[in-house]
Motif scaffolding. Structure first.
Motif, PDB file in Angstrom:
ATOM      1  N   TYR A   6      96.217  97.772  62.406  1.00 56.87           N
ATOM      2  CA  TYR A   6      97.085  98.862  61.977  1.00 56.87           C
ATOM      3  C   TYR A   6      97.119  98.983  60.449  1.00 56.87           C
ATOM      4  CZ  TYR A   6      98.276  98.618  66.835  1.00 56.87           C
ATOM      5  OH  TYR A   6      98.178  98.593  68.211  1.00 56.87           O
ATOM      6  N   PRO A   7      95.987  99.396  59.875  1.00 58.19           N
ATOM      7  CA  PRO A   7      95.819  99.414  58.412  1.00 58.19           C
ATOM      8  C   PRO A   7      96.785 100.344  57.700  1.00 58.19           C
ATOM      9  CG  PRO A   7      94.045 100.636  59.493  1.00 58.19           C
ATOM     10  CD  PRO A   7      94.793  99.930  60.573  1.00 58.19           C
ATOM     11  N   GLU A   8      97.123  99.954  56.464  1.00 59.66           N
ATOM     12  CA  GLU A   8      98.032 100.753  55.629  1.00 59.66           C
ATOM     13  C   GLU A   8      97.381 102.052  55.174  1.00 59.66           C
ATOM     14  OE1 GLU A   8      98.557  96.349  54.747  1.00 59.66           O
ATOM     15  OE2 GLU A   8      96.892  97.765  54.884  1.00 59.66           O
ATOM     16  N   GLN A   9      96.070 102.077  55.120  1.00 57.04           N
ATOM     17  CA  GLN A   9      95.319 103.265  54.679  1.00 57.04           C
ATOM     18  C   GLN A   9      94.202 103.510  55.674  1.00 57.04           C
ATOM     19  OE1 GLN A   9      93.899 103.041  50.606  1.00 57.04           O
ATOM     20  NE2 GLN A   9      92.224 104.459  50.990  1.00 57.04           N
ATOM     21  N   GLN A  10      94.082 104.757  56.135  1.00 61.83           N
ATOM     22  CA  GLN A  10      93.065 105.061  57.150  1.00 61.83           C
ATOM     23  C   GLN A  10      91.774 105.618  56.545  1.00 61.83           C
ATOM     24  OE1 GLN A  10      96.512 106.087  57.850  1.00 61.83           O
ATOM     25  NE2 GLN A  10      96.520 104.042  58.764  1.00 61.83           N
ATOM     26  N   ARG A  11      91.890 106.479  55.546  1.00 59.15           N
ATOM     27  CA  ARG A  11      90.702 107.109  54.948  1.00 59.15           C
ATOM     28  C   ARG A  11      90.165 106.227  53.822  1.00 59.15           C
ATOM     29  NH1 ARG A  11      89.451 112.213  56.412  1.00 59.15           N
ATOM     30  NH2 ARG A  11      90.982 113.301  57.709  1.00 59.15           N
ATOM     31  N   LEU A  12      88.915 105.815  53.978  1.00 53.30           N
ATOM     32  CA  LEU A  12      88.307 104.902  53.018  1.00 53.30           C
ATOM     33  C   LEU A  12      86.889 105.338  52.689  1.00 53.30           C
ATOM     34  CD1 LEU A  12      89.327 101.614  54.841  1.00 53.30           C
ATOM     35  CD2 LEU A  12      90.329 102.413  52.711  1.00 53.30           C
ATOM     36  N   THR A  13      86.453 105.033  51.474  1.00 58.10           N
ATOM     37  CA  THR A  13      85.071 105.255  51.070  1.00 58.10           C
ATOM     38  C   THR A  13      84.476 103.917  50.667  1.00 58.10           C
ATOM     39  OG1 THR A  13      85.585 107.474  50.258  1.00 58.10           O
ATOM     40  CG2 THR A  13      83.530 106.488  49.511  1.00 58.10           C
ATOM     41  N   LEU A  14      83.388 103.555  51.337  1.00 60.63           N
ATOM     42  CA  LEU A  14      82.713 102.282  51.083  1.00 60.63           C
ATOM     43  C   LEU A  14      81.318 102.546  50.521  1.00 60.63           C
ATOM     44  CD1 LEU A  14      83.615 100.371  54.381  1.00 60.63           C
ATOM     45  CD2 LEU A  14      84.944 100.518  52.258  1.00 60.63           C
ATOM     46  N   GLY A  15      80.917 101.757  49.561  1.00 61.91           N
ATOM     47  CA  GLY A  15      79.625 101.956  48.921  1.00 61.91           C
ATOM     48  C   GLY A  15      78.546 101.014  49.440  1.00 61.91           C
ATOM     49  N   PHE A  16      77.300 101.469  49.340  1.00 65.83           N
ATOM     50  CA  PHE A  16      76.163 100.628  49.692  1.00 65.83           C
ATOM     51  C   PHE A  16      74.957 101.051  48.860  1.00 65.83           C
ATOM     52  CE2 PHE A  16      75.440 104.367  52.253  1.00 65.83           C
ATOM     53  CZ  PHE A  16      74.055 104.496  52.335  1.00 65.83           C
ATOM     54  N   VAL A  17      74.032 100.128  48.679  1.00 68.13           N
ATOM     55  CA  VAL A  17      72.748 100.393  48.038  1.00 68.13           C
ATOM     56  C   VAL A  17      71.702 100.414  49.151  1.00 68.13           C
ATOM     57  CG1 VAL A  17      70.997  99.423  46.494  1.00 68.13           C
ATOM     58  CG2 VAL A  17      73.394  99.480  45.791  1.00 68.13           C
ATOM     59  N   PRO A  18      70.758 101.360  49.135  1.00 68.77           N
ATOM     60  CA  PRO A  18      69.811 101.512  50.251  1.00 68.77           C
ATOM     61  C   PRO A  18      68.850 100.330  50.403  1.00 68.77           C
ATOM     62  CG  PRO A  18      69.201 102.966  48.435  1.00 68.77           C
ATOM     63  CD  PRO A  18      70.555 102.406  48.106  1.00 68.77           C
ATOM     64  N   LEU A  19      69.287  99.353  51.168  1.00 66.18           N
ATOM     65  CA  LEU A  19      68.524  98.148  51.489  1.00 66.18           C
ATOM     66  C   LEU A  19      68.769  97.806  52.951  1.00 66.18           C
ATOM     67  CD1 LEU A  19      69.676  96.260  48.314  1.00 66.18           C
ATOM     68  CD2 LEU A  19      67.269  96.685  48.801  1.00 66.18           C
ATOM     69  N   LEU A  20      67.882  97.018  53.543  1.00 67.35           N
ATOM     70  CA  LEU A  20      68.065  96.667  54.946  1.00 67.35           C
ATOM     71  C   LEU A  20      69.377  95.924  55.184  1.00 67.35           C
ATOM     72  CD1 LEU A  20      64.593  95.568  56.361  1.00 67.35           C
ATOM     73  CD2 LEU A  20      65.705  97.790  56.455  1.00 67.35           C
ATOM     74  N   ASP A  21      69.827  95.172  54.165  1.00 68.03           N
ATOM     75  CA  ASP A  21      71.058  94.425  54.386  1.00 68.03           C
ATOM     76  C   ASP A  21      72.318  95.257  54.173  1.00 68.03           C
ATOM     77  OD1 ASP A  21      70.909  94.432  51.600  1.00 68.03           O
ATOM     78  OD2 ASP A  21      70.178  92.373  51.515  1.00 68.03           O
ATOM     79  N   ALA A  22      72.161  96.578  54.054  1.00 67.44           N
ATOM     80  CA  ALA A  22      73.304  97.481  54.199  1.00 67.44           C
ATOM     81  C   ALA A  22      73.575  97.745  55.678  1.00 67.44           C
ATOM     82  CB  ALA A  22      73.035  98.805  53.477  1.00 67.44           C
ATOM     83  N   ASP A 191      54.934  94.298  36.233  1.00 70.13           N
ATOM     84  CA  ASP A 191      53.860  93.500  36.837  1.00 70.13           C
ATOM     85  C   ASP A 191      54.300  92.810  38.120  1.00 70.13           C
ATOM     86  OD1 ASP A 191      51.774  93.705  34.640  1.00 70.13           O
ATOM     87  OD2 ASP A 191      53.474  92.904  33.503  1.00 70.13           O
ATOM     88  N   GLY A 192      55.580  92.825  38.375  1.00 69.24           N
ATOM     89  CA  GLY A 192      56.104  92.200  39.574  1.00 69.24           C
ATOM     90  C   GLY A 192      57.601  92.374  39.640  1.00 69.24           C
ATOM     91  N   PHE A 193      58.191  92.011  40.789  1.00 63.55           N
ATOM     92  CA  PHE A 193      59.639  92.161  40.932  1.00 63.55           C
ATOM     93  C   PHE A 193      60.176  91.237  41.996  1.00 63.55           C
ATOM     94  CE2 PHE A 193      57.873  95.780  43.534  1.00 63.55           C
ATOM     95  CZ  PHE A 193      58.242  95.322  44.795  1.00 63.55           C
ATOM     96  N   CYS A 194      61.464  91.057  41.952  1.00 61.30           N
ATOM     97  CA  CYS A 194      62.200  90.368  43.017  1.00 61.30           C
ATOM     98  C   CYS A 194      63.260  91.335  43.510  1.00 61.30           C
ATOM     99  CB  CYS A 194      62.841  89.090  42.498  1.00 61.30           C
ATOM    100  SG  CYS A 194      63.703  88.145  43.790  1.00 61.30           S
ATOM    101  N   VAL A 195      63.233  91.666  44.800  1.00 57.65           N
ATOM    102  CA  VAL A 195      64.124  92.681  45.352  1.00 57.65           C
ATOM    103  C   VAL A 195      64.323  92.407  46.832  1.00 57.65           C
ATOM    104  CG1 VAL A 195      62.374  94.356  46.075  1.00 57.65           C
ATOM    105  CG2 VAL A 195      64.592  95.188  45.274  1.00 57.65           C
ATOM    106  N   GLY A 196      65.355  93.025  47.393  1.00 59.27           N
ATOM    107  CA  GLY A 196      65.595  92.931  48.825  1.00 59.27           C
ATOM    108  C   GLY A 196      64.750  93.927  49.599  1.00 59.27           C
ATOM    109  N   GLU A 197      64.650  93.673  50.883  1.00 58.99           N
ATOM    110  CA  GLU A 197      63.875  94.559  51.755  1.00 58.99           C
ATOM    111  C   GLU A 197      64.555  95.921  51.933  1.00 58.99           C
ATOM    112  OE1 GLU A 197      60.570  93.634  54.017  1.00 58.99           O
ATOM    113  OE2 GLU A 197      60.818  93.778  51.853  1.00 58.99           O
ATOM    114  N   PRO A 198      63.773  97.012  52.156  1.00 60.74           N
ATOM    115  CA  PRO A 198      62.353  96.990  52.551  1.00 60.74           C
ATOM    116  C   PRO A 198      61.371  97.204  51.400  1.00 60.74           C
ATOM    117  CG  PRO A 198      63.190  99.194  52.866  1.00 60.74           C
ATOM    118  CD  PRO A 198      64.348  98.362  52.300  1.00 60.74           C
ATOM    119  N   TRP A 199      61.815  97.069  50.146  1.00 62.19           N
ATOM    120  CA  TRP A 199      60.985  97.530  49.025  1.00 62.19           C
ATOM    121  C   TRP A 199      59.778  96.646  48.766  1.00 62.19           C
ATOM    122  CZ3 TRP A 199      62.151 102.223  48.998  1.00 62.19           C
ATOM    123  CH2 TRP A 199      63.464 102.627  49.257  1.00 62.19           C
ATOM    124  N   SER A 200      59.843  95.353  49.053  1.00 67.68           N
ATOM    125  CA  SER A 200      58.651  94.516  48.922  1.00 67.68           C
ATOM    126  C   SER A 200      57.614  94.884  49.981  1.00 67.68           C
ATOM    127  CB  SER A 200      59.024  93.036  49.040  1.00 67.68           C
ATOM    128  OG  SER A 200      59.704  92.593  47.892  1.00 67.68           O
TER     129      SER A 200
END
Length: 384
Positions: A6-22, A191-200
């Protein structure tokens, strides 16, 4: 299985970055798990972790998927004004990889059959840099990218370099948004990167890069993304926070067999491919290739979803190692940022197991295979 808060607030906006672990946020939305808690959630796609941090700090976002070090960095005032943040739920472990460009790989003395392997690729890169130094080459230093200076990607990249005997002074490390990594690699800007999937995987599928190590090989069973809110939100809307945690933990549970359940994989692909989420329809990635088996990624488990304070202390040590911050590792900040007590409360309400301890010895695999392990065999622990 679920209990309403029974949350105090019903309307919420949640953020995500486009990665598989979203995926936990997207699954909670699409399966109606947020709605079952009486929440009307809008998911908002963001381009970078800095944007996520700033919008949560200013209340534009009520909460968000975050890279693990970000709540700590925000609470410490690293990279921006200090805003206390907190997390009670790890959304995923693994999923990161280090990818080098084909141009660079062609210059390394490295057998492709050995990949992905952190030791082989690291040694080959170290020898290449040594040869460049001996030749007094006038070339620009290698440019490698991570998603944020306050990310596991950044610390794992430096850990890999250090394990290979490569000094941070021998390369240039810059920040690039996750979705821009593959294009930057293709253009030669990095020349290279470290990133989350699916970009590798997408860089490898395009032929512009090759995965040389998964970060799970460097830090096995390591937390990667968390769900975080500002401390002000957690304090002022405690039932709302518990409702969010409950919906997201159920989503993580739904994802537990995602890589072996073809029906679930197909369903997740359908959701992720939509333009408002990861927009993968024209990426060349298919549902059957959604999860790269060379890159370990998981979403559910009693120890996995636990916000371990010992892992937070280890992240603080990485910040110290890279001169980002100086201070004690065992400090009250970890009590504020990591809330295992709330995780246990939500898990128990859903009938899930949860560890009884807040700290563990990092670098030691337990009898159930649910501990962590580092590539160099280091053990990390603090007396509590």
């Amino acid at each position: 299985m679920t209990s309403r808060y029974y949350p105090e607030q019903q309307r919420l906006t949640l953020g995500f970055v486009p990665l598989l672990d979203a995926a936990p946020l997207i699954v909670a939305q699409e399966l109606g798990l947020f709605a079952a808690q009486g929440l009307n959630v809008t998911l908002q796609r963001e381009a970078s972790w800095a944007s996520i941090r700033d919008k949560v700090a200013f209340g534009v976002l009520d909460g968000a998927q975050m890279i693990v070090p970000l709540p700590l960095a925000s609470s410490l005032g690293l990279g921006a004004a200090a805003v206390p943040m907190t997390t009670a739920l790890v959304l995923s472990s693994g999923g990161n990889a280090i990818t080098l460009s084909q141009r660079l790989l062609q210059q390394l003395d490295l057998d492709p059959a050995l990949l992905p392997c952190p030791l082989a690729s690291g040694k080959a890169l170290q020898q290449y840099l040594l040869q460049q130094l001996l030749r007094q080459s006038a070339q620009q230093p290698l440019r490698l990218a991570t998603v944020s200076p306050y990310s596991c990607h950044h610390y794992q990249l430096h850990y890999w370099l250090s394990t290979a005997g490569i000094s941070a002074r021998q390369v240039e490390v810059i920040g690039v948004a996750p979705a821009a990594m593959a294009a930057q690699l293709a253009s030669g800007a990095i020349d290279g990167f470290c990133v989350g999937e699916p970009w590798s995987s997408l860089a490898q599928l395009s032929g512009h890069g090759t995965i040389v190590t998964s970060c799970d090989q460097l830090w096995h069973n390591w937390q990667e993304k968390v769900f975080a809110v500002s401390q002000q939100f957690a304090d002022s809307k405690p039932l709302c926070y518990l409702a969010l945690l409950s919906a997201l933990l159920q989503a993580c549970h739904w994802l537990q067999d995602i890589q072996s359940n073809s029906d679930k994989t197909a369903q997740l692909w359908h959701w992720l491919a939509q333009p408002q989420y990861l927009a993968l329809a024209d990426s060349g990635l298919s549902g059957s290739k959604l999860f790269n088996k060379a890159i370990a990624q998981a979403f559910f488990g009693p120890a996995l979803n636990m916000p371990w304070r010992s892992q937070g202390a280890f992240i603080l040590q990485q910040m110290r190692n890279l001169q980002q911050w100086q201070g004690p590792l065992n400090q009250p900040l970890l009590q504020q940022v990591y809330r295992p007590d709330l995780y246990r409360q939500v898990a128990a309400n859903l009938g899930f197991d949860a560890p009884a301890e807040d700290w563990r010895l990092e670098g030691e695999i337990g009898s159930k295979g649910d501990g962590s392990r580092f590539i160099d065999g280091v053990l990390f622990g603090l007396q509590q």
